[in-house]
Scaffold this motif. Structure first.
Motif, PDB file in Angstrom:
ATOM      1  N   VAL B 411      -3.115  14.769   5.233  1.00  0.00           N
ATOM      2  CA  VAL B 411      -3.030  14.863   3.763  1.00  0.00           C
ATOM      3  C   VAL B 411      -1.685  14.321   3.294  1.00  0.00           C
ATOM      4  CG1 VAL B 411      -2.778  16.550   1.910  1.00  0.00           C
ATOM      5  CG2 VAL B 411      -4.689  16.732   3.505  1.00  0.00           C
ATOM      6  N   LEU B 412      -0.648  14.730   4.034  1.00  0.00           N
ATOM      7  CA  LEU B 412       0.694  14.230   3.656  1.00  0.00           C
ATOM      8  C   LEU B 412       0.740  12.713   3.745  1.00  0.00           C
ATOM      9  CD1 LEU B 412       2.917  16.849   5.489  1.00  0.00           C
ATOM     10  CD2 LEU B 412       2.841  16.482   3.031  1.00  0.00           C
ATOM     11  N   GLU B 413       0.140  12.209   4.820  1.00  0.00           N
ATOM     12  CA  GLU B 413       0.098  10.748   4.977  1.00  0.00           C
ATOM     13  C   GLU B 413      -0.653  10.115   3.825  1.00  0.00           C
ATOM     14  OE1 GLU B 413       2.495   9.954   7.994  1.00  0.00           O
ATOM     15  OE2 GLU B 413       1.221   8.400   7.112  1.00  0.00           O
ATOM     16  N   VAL B 414      -1.760  10.761   3.471  1.00  0.00           N
ATOM     17  CA  VAL B 414      -2.578  10.234   2.365  1.00  0.00           C
ATOM     18  C   VAL B 414      -1.743  10.227   1.084  1.00  0.00           C
ATOM     19  CG1 VAL B 414      -4.476  10.894   0.877  1.00  0.00           C
ATOM     20  CG2 VAL B 414      -4.842  10.707   3.335  1.00  0.00           C
ATOM     21  N   ARG B 415      -1.048  11.329   0.877  1.00  0.00           N
ATOM     22  CA  ARG B 415      -0.221  11.388  -0.343  1.00  0.00           C
ATOM     23  C   ARG B 415       0.840  10.300  -0.318  1.00  0.00           C
ATOM     24  NH1 ARG B 415       0.822  17.852  -0.799  1.00  0.00           N
ATOM     25  NH2 ARG B 415      -1.295  18.395  -1.431  1.00  0.00           N
ATOM     26  N   ARG B 416       1.418  10.190   0.893  1.00  0.00           N
ATOM     27  CA  ARG B 416       2.449   9.154   1.023  1.00  0.00           C
ATOM     28  C   ARG B 416       1.864   7.797   0.731  1.00  0.00           C
ATOM     29  NH1 ARG B 416       5.090   6.208   4.809  1.00  0.00           N
ATOM     30  NH2 ARG B 416       3.550   6.615   6.411  1.00  0.00           N
ATOM     31  N   LEU B 417       0.649   7.586   1.242  1.00  0.00           N
ATOM     32  CA  LEU B 417      -0.007   6.303   1.003  1.00  0.00           C
ATOM     33  C   LEU B 417      -0.292   6.123  -0.479  1.00  0.00           C
ATOM     34  CD1 LEU B 417      -2.437   6.197   4.033  1.00  0.00           C
ATOM     35  CD2 LEU B 417      -0.690   4.501   3.532  1.00  0.00           C
ATOM     36  N   GLU B 418      -0.742   7.230  -1.099  1.00  0.00           N
ATOM     37  CA  GLU B 418      -1.016   7.164  -2.537  1.00  0.00           C
ATOM     38  C   GLU B 418       0.248   6.792  -3.292  1.00  0.00           C
ATOM     39  OE1 GLU B 418      -2.656  10.902  -3.571  1.00  0.00           O
ATOM     40  OE2 GLU B 418      -4.691  10.354  -2.982  1.00  0.00           O
ATOM     41  N   ILE B 419       1.339   7.470  -2.866  1.00  0.00           N
ATOM     42  CA  ILE B 419       2.617   7.178  -3.532  1.00  0.00           C
ATOM     43  C   ILE B 419       2.972   5.706  -3.343  1.00  0.00           C
ATOM     44  CG2 ILE B 419       5.106   7.607  -3.421  1.00  0.00           C
ATOM     45  CD1 ILE B 419       4.249  10.550  -2.621  1.00  0.00           C
ATOM     46  N   MET B 420       2.749   5.281  -2.108  1.00  0.00           N
ATOM     47  CA  MET B 420       3.061   3.878  -1.829  1.00  0.00           C
ATOM     48  C   MET B 420       2.182   2.961  -2.670  1.00  0.00           C
ATOM     49  SD  MET B 420       3.843   3.754   2.222  1.00  0.00           S
ATOM     50  CE  MET B 420       4.287   2.058   2.158  1.00  0.00           C
ATOM     51  N   LEU B 421       0.905   3.376  -2.737  1.00  0.00           N
ATOM     52  CA  LEU B 421      -0.052   2.592  -3.520  1.00  0.00           C
ATOM     53  C   LEU B 421       0.412   2.510  -4.976  1.00  0.00           C
ATOM     54  CD1 LEU B 421      -3.692   3.443  -2.447  1.00  0.00           C
ATOM     55  CD2 LEU B 421      -2.817   1.201  -2.986  1.00  0.00           C
ATOM     56  N   SER B 422       0.821   3.681  -5.473  1.00  0.00           N
ATOM     57  CA  SER B 422       1.257   3.693  -6.882  1.00  0.00           C
ATOM     58  C   SER B 422       2.465   2.791  -7.061  1.00  0.00           C
ATOM     59  CB  SER B 422       1.562   5.129  -7.308  1.00  0.00           C
ATOM     60  OG  SER B 422       2.615   5.649  -6.542  1.00  0.00           O
ATOM     61  N   SER B 423       3.358   2.894  -6.051  1.00  0.00           N
ATOM     62  CA  SER B 423       4.547   2.027  -6.157  1.00  0.00           C
ATOM     63  C   SER B 423       4.134   0.558  -6.094  1.00  0.00           C
ATOM     64  CB  SER B 423       5.546   2.350  -5.043  1.00  0.00           C
ATOM     65  OG  SER B 423       4.993   2.043  -3.801  1.00  0.00           O
ATOM     66  N   VAL B 424       3.152   0.308  -5.203  1.00  0.00           N
ATOM     67  CA  VAL B 424       2.671  -1.083  -5.080  1.00  0.00           C
ATOM     68  C   VAL B 424       2.026  -1.533  -6.385  1.00  0.00           C
ATOM     69  CG1 VAL B 424       0.860  -2.460  -3.959  1.00  0.00           C
ATOM     70  CG2 VAL B 424       2.492  -1.184  -2.588  1.00  0.00           C
ATOM     71  N   THR B 425       1.248  -0.644  -6.993  1.00  0.00           N
ATOM     72  CA  THR B 425       0.591  -1.026  -8.261  1.00  0.00           C
ATOM     73  C   THR B 425       1.640  -1.245  -9.346  1.00  0.00           C
ATOM     74  OG1 THR B 425       0.283   1.335  -8.632  1.00  0.00           O
ATOM     75  CG2 THR B 425      -1.627   0.102  -7.844  1.00  0.00           C
ATOM     76  N   GLU B 426       2.649  -0.359  -9.323  1.00  0.00           N
ATOM     77  CA  GLU B 426       3.726  -0.554 -10.299  1.00  0.00           C
ATOM     78  C   GLU B 426       4.384  -1.915 -10.108  1.00  0.00           C
ATOM     79  OE1 GLU B 426       5.072   4.130 -10.750  1.00  0.00           O
ATOM     80  OE2 GLU B 426       6.487   2.646  -9.960  1.00  0.00           O
ATOM     81  N   GLU B 427       4.659  -2.212  -8.881  1.00  0.00           N
ATOM     82  CA  GLU B 427       5.266  -3.499  -8.590  1.00  0.00           C
ATOM     83  C   GLU B 427       4.330  -4.624  -8.985  1.00  0.00           C
ATOM     84  OE1 GLU B 427       8.048  -2.043  -4.841  1.00  0.00           O
ATOM     85  OE2 GLU B 427       6.526  -3.603  -4.577  1.00  0.00           O
ATOM     86  N   ARG B 428       3.046  -4.408  -8.717  1.00  0.00           N
ATOM     87  CA  ARG B 428       2.072  -5.418  -9.081  1.00  0.00           C
ATOM     88  C   ARG B 428       2.079  -5.605 -10.592  1.00  0.00           C
ATOM     89  NH1 ARG B 428      -3.467  -4.930 -10.204  1.00  0.00           N
ATOM     90  NH2 ARG B 428      -3.207  -2.730  -9.864  1.00  0.00           N
ATOM     91  N   ASP B 429       2.162  -4.489 -11.319  1.00  0.00           N
ATOM     92  CA  ASP B 429       2.216  -4.590 -12.775  1.00  0.00           C
ATOM     93  C   ASP B 429       3.460  -5.345 -13.210  1.00  0.00           C
ATOM     94  OD1 ASP B 429       0.881  -1.213 -13.180  1.00  0.00           O
ATOM     95  OD2 ASP B 429      -0.125  -3.191 -13.000  1.00  0.00           O
ATOM     96  N   LYS B 430       4.554  -4.964 -12.503  1.00  0.00           N
ATOM     97  CA  LYS B 430       5.814  -5.676 -12.808  1.00  0.00           C
ATOM     98  C   LYS B 430       5.641  -7.162 -12.593  1.00  0.00           C
ATOM     99  CE  LYS B 430       9.360  -2.283 -11.781  1.00  0.00           C
ATOM    100  NZ  LYS B 430      10.356  -1.858 -10.798  1.00  0.00           N
ATOM    101  N   VAL B 431       5.040  -7.451 -11.422  1.00  0.00           N
ATOM    102  CA  VAL B 431       4.854  -8.878 -11.090  1.00  0.00           C
ATOM    103  C   VAL B 431       3.993  -9.539 -12.162  1.00  0.00           C
ATOM    104  CG1 VAL B 431       3.664 -10.394  -9.463  1.00  0.00           C
ATOM    105  CG2 VAL B 431       5.276  -8.704  -8.633  1.00  0.00           C
ATOM    106  N   LYS B 432       2.957  -8.800 -12.593  1.00  0.00           N
ATOM    107  CA  LYS B 432       2.066  -9.355 -13.632  1.00  0.00           C
ATOM    108  C   LYS B 432       2.855  -9.644 -14.899  1.00  0.00           C
ATOM    109  CE  LYS B 432      -2.524  -7.601 -12.604  1.00  0.00           C
ATOM    110  NZ  LYS B 432      -3.514  -6.604 -12.970  1.00  0.00           N
ATOM    111  N   LYS B 433       3.639  -8.615 -15.254  1.00  0.00           N
ATOM    112  CA  LYS B 433       4.450  -8.779 -16.471  1.00  0.00           C
ATOM    113  C   LYS B 433       5.382  -9.973 -16.348  1.00  0.00           C
ATOM    114  CE  LYS B 433       4.546  -3.948 -17.838  1.00  0.00           C
ATOM    115  NZ  LYS B 433       5.334  -2.699 -17.797  1.00  0.00           N
ATOM    116  N   GLU B 434       6.001 -10.043 -15.178  1.00  0.00           N
ATOM    117  CA  GLU B 434       6.924 -11.154 -14.962  1.00  0.00           C
ATOM    118  C   GLU B 434       6.197 -12.492 -14.999  1.00  0.00           C
ATOM    119  OE1 GLU B 434       8.975 -10.261 -11.379  1.00  0.00           O
ATOM    120  OE2 GLU B 434      10.246  -8.761 -12.332  1.00  0.00           O
ATOM    121  N   ALA B 435       4.967 -12.449 -14.415  1.00  0.00           N
ATOM    122  CA  ALA B 435       4.176 -13.702 -14.458  1.00  0.00           C
ATOM    123  C   ALA B 435       3.866 -14.075 -15.896  1.00  0.00           C
ATOM    124  CB  ALA B 435       2.900 -13.493 -13.661  1.00  0.00           C
TER     125      ALA B 435
END
Lengths: 201, 716
Positions: B411-435
């Motif tokens: 579960v902790l790993e899953v949460r960590r992955l979720e957190i990572m995913l969220s960070s990745v999505t945030e970055e993706r959004d950032k990248v989108k915005k930057e694009a």
């Protein structure tokens, strides 16, 4: 009795055989008295194993038991005796009413190599005392033998034992539906005796 | 596209100034000012100046123009470069977009996989929880069973304690009964002693009477003997007298035939003869009296014998009476005790119920003992099973805790992955915005500086994205490996559980089988069964039955012999009495002769046996004496406690005096030396200590003593 040093702890095969055969002699007398096979007045009291033991004064029974114990001693010294059974039968019908079983286990190493073992004489006497008390107390829960009875002794030996001229092969004189009661055992470290009796249900 | 502003050329300050000041360079709108009004300065000079100025300006302008053209060319090249760069950046942006899309797809796929993994993990957690619940249920059931068994054990123990208490009560009652019986025995003993004293007194009285009777009988016997002698004499005398009488009567008859020839002498003779006759008649009467006395004495003897017999019968009957009285008292006491027992025992109304009750109690005790044994065995089995179940429960708990920990970690790993995913999505959004910004910038600005910064930002964000993606990939990989590992561990644990369950079942089956075998063997052993290949059953030939039968026949024959002897005596007495009367039966003498013959043969046989035995025993004794050097005298005695013992007295043939005797006592296989004057001598006692007490060898002692006495003898 066994060879004794100043501490009276060493037991040889010969000593153990003497102890076991003597025990059987006194047990047989006790059973004959307690089961009323012979009248009470034909027994006298002697002190043995720290208890007042009853010995028959009937010359025939005496000589019979003496001859028996001497032969048992011989077989015990050779390590050939497996069991001794005292059978009580009805005089009229020869039906077996009770079987008093004395099983014997001998240490083969002692027979082959003549090893000496150590055990306190007092402890052996205490163990035998317990068995004698049990035999004496059996009268409280065993049924009375109302009819005249006789007794006989069977010896279970190894197959290769030479049959003395005063002995013959016999059947085991079994009881059909036996009810078994186990009594205590005693152990000289060379031979151990397990006592029990069977009666018909 | 990052717009870069080219670095400004460093010019000289003059040129810089002029450049700066030149309107073209600065691109400032410079208002052309007409030529400045000419001042008082020389107009030619002013013309030259303006020409020069114009020329300068022109040259400057040309230079500036050239420079501007050069710059323009440069700018155009730069622009072209920028354009190319921009197109490159656009391509790269596209590529990055594609990559971002693919990464997004991968992210979605990984999300989906994570979701699936989560679901799987949740399922596994649920399964492990269910297994744990099942294990807990099993443990609860086992605990309930254990509690039940403990209760049954407690009940059994209670029943055992109650049975023990009952047995103690019964033992107490037995003790009380035995105490009461002992007291009554003591009372009876005292009564018996009184009776014995009375009987002794009566026996003394009877003995005194007997003695008196004996004395009287002896006297009467003596008198009868004297009378017999007198009688015999008188008989002889009587016979003589009768003969004389017959002779005289004959003579008298002859004299009566010739009466005239009688003289005074004959008269005297007749008188004499008559006197003699009278005397003889008197003597005959006396003899008859003596005979009657003799008959009376014989009658008295018979009476004495009868009275003796009666006394003996009376004594036996007295003893029987005493025994009967004792027996009756014993029976009364037994009755009283049985009555008291009846009153004390429950469910018993009559005497006949007691043996049944005792039999029932005996059966109950035997059954309870059997049941106790069975329950003990069952308890042990259950204890073993419980221990196994507890071990299993502990193992299951451990496994469940491990699974829980693993689930928590997952579960902790899953949460960590979720957190990572969220960070990745945030970055993706950032990248989108930057694009988007990039595209906007591209549309809005075609300058060098801003595109350059944008490109740099894009590059840095791309690098960051790549790093995060790598991290995510590694994490995913690790998670997969962890999940695989967990799965493998779970499989292994399940396999281990199943194998151990199978082992436990097989062990339980083996244990049951062994227990049944043991019980079978024990029953067979107790029953008396044996293996014919290894064992044989023997019994003694000369059993007591045979001996007893022989004894009985011998005793019966002896009793018959005694009876026939008594009959013979009686018949002889009768014969002695009836000789005068001749009352003899015709068949008795033949029987008497037969019995006498039998008695004679038996007595002869007995004497022969005795003689043979005496011979043999004397030969044996002599041989023992000669071989071992000791005369052995055997004597059966009784110790004060009633035990029969045999005493042997040994005297060495080399003994120098008759006092040198050794005494031994033999009893049921044990031989002990007895103390006397000879054995208490220091030399002998020393030898006794060494050979008998220390070495436990009587033959060695006797042999040593023989040698010493032989040496003494030979030396002396």
């Amino acid at each position: 009795m066994g060879s004794r040093t100043a501490s009276k702890d060493i037991i040889t095969l010969r000593g153990s055989a003497a102890i076991v055969s003597e025990f059987f002699g006194y047990s047989a007398n006790s059973i004959l008295y307690n089961r009323g096979i012979y009248p009470e007045e034909s027994f006298t009291k002697v002190k043995k194993y720290g208890l007042p033991m009853l010995l028959t004064q009937d010359e025939g029974v005496k000589s019979f038991i003496a001859g028996l114990t001497s032969q048992l001693t011989e077989w015990l010294e050779a390590g050939k005796l497996q069991r001794v059974v005292l059978v009580i039968m009805s005089k009229a019908t020869s039906e077996v009413l009770e079987r008093w079983n004395f099983s014997i286990e001998t240490d083969a190493e002692v027979v082959e190599k003549g090893v000496i073992k150590e055990k306190s004489d007092k402890e052996i006497m205490r163990e035998i005392q317990a068995i004698m008390r049990q035999i004496a107390s059996s009268i409280t829960y065993l049924p009375c033998l109302d009819e005249p009875c006789v007794f006989d002794v069977l010896a279970y030996t190894d197959k290769d034992v030479a049959v003395p001229f005063t002995w013959i092969e016999s059947d085991a004189k079994l009881i059909k539906n036996p009810q078994m009661v186990k009594l205590h055992s005693f152990d000289t470290k060379i031979q151990s005796g397990h006592t029990g009796f069977l009666q018909e249900r | 596209m990052i717009l870069r502003t080219p670095a400004q050329k460093k010019r000289r300050p003059d040129t810089l100034l002029t450049d700066h000041e030149s309107p073209v360079y600065d691109r400032r709108l410079v208002l052309y000012e007409g030529p400045a009004p000419v001042t008082a300065v020389d107009p030619s000079d002013e013309m030259v100046c303006t020409y020069h100025c114009r020329q300068m300006v022109k040259s400057d302008f040309l230079v500036a123009l050239n420079n501007a053209e050069k710059q323009l060319a440069e700018y155009e090249t730069k622009l072209a470069m920028l354009n190319s760069e921009f197109s490159q950046s656009e391509d790269e942006r596209k590529n990055y977009k594609d990559r971002v899309l693919s990464l997004e797809q991968e992210l979605d796929a990984s999300k989906g996989r994570e979701h699936a993994l989560q679901e799987r993990l949740l399922k596994e957690v649920g399964d492990s929880m269910e297994r744990y619940k099942e294990q807990v249920k099993r443990c609860c059931e086992l605990e309930m069973q254990l509690n039940k068994e403990i209760e049954s054990h407690k009940n059994a123990e209670l029943s055992i304690t109650s049975a023990n208490e009952r047995s103690r009560d019964l033992e107490g009652k037995l003790q009380r009964l035995s105490d009461s019986s002992e007291r009554e025995k003591n009372i009876l003993k005292r009564q018996l002693e009184h009776l014995q004293d009375d009987s002794k007194l009566s026996s003394y009285k009877i003995a005194a009477d007997l003695e008196r009777m004996k004395l009287r009988a002896e006297n009467s016997e003596k008198e009868s003997e004297l009378l017999r002698e007198q009688l015999n004499d008188l008989r002889i005398h009587l016979d003589e007298c009768l003969r004389e009488k017959s002779g005289l009567e004959h003579k008298v008859v002859t004299y009566a035939a010739a009466p005239h020839e009688s003289t005074s002498e004959d008269n005297n003779l007749v008188k004499h003869l008559r006197e003699q006759l009278r005397n003889y008649e008197a003597e005959v009467q006396e003899a008859r009296k003596l005979k009657s006395y003799h008959v009376n004495t014989e009658l008295l003897k018979e009476k004495l014998l009868e009275e003796k017999g009666r006394r003996e019968r009376a004594e036996t009957e007295l003893s029987k009476l005493q025994e009967a009285q004792l027996h009756a008292q014993n029976l009364e006491l037994e009755l009283v005790s049985w009555k008291s027992l009846l009153d004390e025992l429950p469910d018993v109304s009559a005497v006949t119920d007691i043996p049944k009750k005792f039999a029932a109690l005996q059966n109950e005790t035997i059954q309870t003992m059997l049941e106790v044994g069975e329950t003990k065995a069952h308890l042990k089995q259950l204890e073993v099973a419980l221990e196994l179940a507890e071990d299993k429960r502990q193992n299951a708990e451990k496994e469940s805790s491990l699974a829980k920990e693993k689930a928590a970690n997952a579960v902790l790993e899953v949460r960590r992955l979720e957190i990572m995913l969220s960070s990745v999505t945030e970055e993706r959004d950032k990248v989108k915005k930057e694009a988007i910004m990039l595209s906007k910038q591209k549309i809005g600005n075609e300058g060098g500086l801003s595109t350059e910064t944008l490109v740099k930002d894009m590059e840095s964000s791309l690098v960051e994205r790549e790093n995060t993606i790598k991290e995510l990939a590694t994490n995913l990989h690790e998670q997969r490996e962890v999940v695989h590992h967990l799965h493998d561990e779970l499989k292994l644990l399940n396999e281990q559980l199943s194998t151990e369950k199978r082992k436990v079942k097989s062990l339980e089956r083996e244990g049951d089988r062994l227990r049944s075998e043991i019980s079978l063997l024990e029953s067979k052993l107790g029953h008396g069964d044996y293996s014919v290949a290894n064992t044989k059953v023997l019994r003694m030939v000369n059993t007591l039955a045979v001996d007893n039968e022989a004894k009985h026949t011998i005793e019966a024959l002896r009793a018959e012999l005694k009876r026939t002897q008594a009959k013979l005596q009686a018949v002889e007495e009768l014969k002695g009495q009836s000789d005068a009367t001749n009352v003899i039966d015709g068949g008795i003498p033949e029987k008497l002769a037969q019995l006498k013959g039998q008695i004679a043969t038996l007595e002869k046989r007995e004497e022969r046996y005795k003689a043979v035995f005496a011979e043999k025993i004397s030969v044996f004794r002599r041989a023992c004496c000669l071989l071992f050097g000791y005369k052995i005298v055997m004597d059966d005695q009784h110790r004060p406690d009633g035990i029969p013992v045999t005493r042997f007295t040994l005297q060495s043939i080399y003994a120098q005096s008759d006092d040198e005797k050794l005494e031994f006592e033999y009893e049921s296989g044990n031989t002990n030396i007895l103390g006397n004057d000879y054995s208490s001598q220091p030399e002998i006692s020393h030898q006794i200590e060494i050979f008998i007490k220390k070495m436990n060898s009587i033959p060695a002692f006797t042999a040593n003593l023989t040698i010493e006495s032989f040496n003494k003898r030979t030396l002396s």
